[in-house]
Design an enzyme around this catalytic site. Structure first.
Site, PDB file in Angstrom:
ATOM      1  N   ASP A  72      26.167 -24.799  46.588  1.00  0.00           N
ATOM      2  CA  ASP A  72      26.554 -24.956  47.981  1.00  0.00           C
ATOM      3  C   ASP A  72      25.344 -24.792  48.893  1.00  0.00           C
ATOM      4  O   ASP A  72      24.416 -24.036  48.589  1.00  0.00           O
ATOM      5  CB  ASP A  72      27.614 -23.926  48.360  1.00  0.00           C
ATOM      6  CG  ASP A  72      29.006 -24.327  47.927  1.00  0.00           C
ATOM      7  OD1 ASP A  72      29.235 -25.537  47.758  1.00  0.00           O
ATOM      8  OD2 ASP A  72      29.858 -23.440  47.752  1.00  0.00           O
ATOM      9  N   ARG A  97      27.418 -33.363  47.169  1.00  0.00           N
ATOM     10  CA  ARG A  97      28.590 -33.305  48.029  1.00  0.00           C
ATOM     11  C   ARG A  97      28.092 -33.484  49.461  1.00  0.00           C
ATOM     12  O   ARG A  97      27.270 -32.689  49.944  1.00  0.00           O
ATOM     13  CB  ARG A  97      29.317 -31.966  47.912  1.00  0.00           C
ATOM     14  CG  ARG A  97      30.511 -31.852  48.886  1.00  0.00           C
ATOM     15  CD  ARG A  97      31.024 -30.429  49.020  1.00  0.00           C
ATOM     16  NE  ARG A  97      31.538 -29.944  47.758  1.00  0.00           N
ATOM     17  CZ  ARG A  97      31.440 -28.687  47.340  1.00  0.00           C
ATOM     18  NH1 ARG A  97      30.800 -27.793  48.064  1.00  0.00           N
ATOM     19  NH2 ARG A  97      31.947 -28.322  46.183  1.00  0.00           N
TER      20      ARG A  97
END
Length: 303
Positions: free
Chosen positions: A123, A179
């Site tokens: 992330d 992502r």
């Protein structure tokens, strides 16, 4: 002003009150609850990515505990044959305390996932972490080329440059996997786009760059004004469905999620769980006070 007031006072309210809002967006506190939620999503043809809640730890003992927790999570999810992968926040493993120890912790997790031919998503956190997290990703990608990916945030002005600068990692069958999300952290204007139209425009530029360069994008959005243009780009570049997927947060816009699925696109849902759900919820409200109105609506409406 009202939203900011609610967001500021929420951390001081009883957890049972906050849970009224949070339980729609968090799978639970335990591994068992997260596995159950993931199985239900899998039945609908939806893949998952699992996130143990927590970030910005204070000492390296916590980093070790978090690493061990993730190893147990991987064992449990693989044993239950969940169709999904795993997301990790580097600050959860000591990024802002000791970069090398953080690398060793995350490397152990990636190695465990790779043993199961699975995948870890790193992330992206606030702007103070971006360079460190790209450095971490580069090191892990070199050793585990098919088992690690990264998040990039469209609202940061630097993101297109970052994506372009990482093209050296795209080698043969080792495709880059990102992502692509808008981003939620509060950043100064010199670092981040602030206007809705600017953020969306940069998002679509990033997505088009990925399609042009055979990068696998996780198209992470709940914004209809991005989803329709994403469909158009998929058609424009004739991208086969195994080369991208849409991604959404657990409990958010289920009708829109179903529409995407019904059109034949792959979908992955981000499934957060853990005992730090209260901290996660209140931090997200501080970062995005507009979410406060959702709490008020959740008190009176279920759907």
């Amino acid at each position: 002003m009202f939203n900011k007031l609610i967001a500021a006072t929420l951390p001081y309210m009883p957890q049972k009150f906050v849970w009224i809002f949070s339980k729609r967006y968090i799978a639970g506190e335990s591994i068992e609850e997260a596995i159950l939620a993931s199985k239900e999503l899998n039945k609908e043809g939806i893949k998952v990515t699992i996130d143990l809640l927590g970030e910005f730890i204070k000492d390296l003992h916590q980093a070790t505990e978090n690493k061990e927790a993730y190893l147990k999570i991987i064992d449990a999810f693989e044993e239950n044959k969940i169709d999904g992968n795993y997301s990790v926040k580097p600050t959860f493993f000591g990024l802002l305390i000791d970069e090398e120890i953080c690398y060793q912790n995350v490397r152990t997790i990636v190695e465990k996932a790779a043993e199961h031919n699975n995948f870890i998503r790193i992330d992206m956190e606030d702007s103070s972490c971006v360079d460190k997290e790209i450095k971490l990703f580069r090191r892990l990608k070199a050793e585990f080329p098919k088992h690690v990916g990264l998040v990039v945030q469209a609202y940061l002005r630097r993101t297109l440059t970052d994506i372009s600068n990482m093209m050296d990692l795209q080698n043969g069958s080792s495709k880059l996997n990102y992502r692509l999300c808008k981003g939620i952290y509060v950043e100064p204007e010199k670092l981040a786009y602030k206007k809705y139209e600017e953020i969306n425009a940069n998002y679509l530029k990033g997505l088009e760059f990925m399609f042009q360069n055979n990068i696998f994008p996780g198209i992470a959005t709940h914004d209809k004004n991005l989803i329709e243009p994403a469909f158009a780009l998929i058609e424009k570049y004739k991208v086969s469905k195994e080369k991208y997927e849409f991604q959404m947060l657990y409990g958010v816009t289920p009708e829109l999620r179903k529409m995407i699925l019904d059109k034949g696109h792959n979908m992955r849902v981000y499934v957060p769980f853990g005992k730090d759900w209260f901290g996660y919820s209140t931090r997200r409200l501080k970062e995005n006070p507009k979410m406060a109105m959702l709490i008020i609506k959740a008190l009176f409406h279920r759907g």
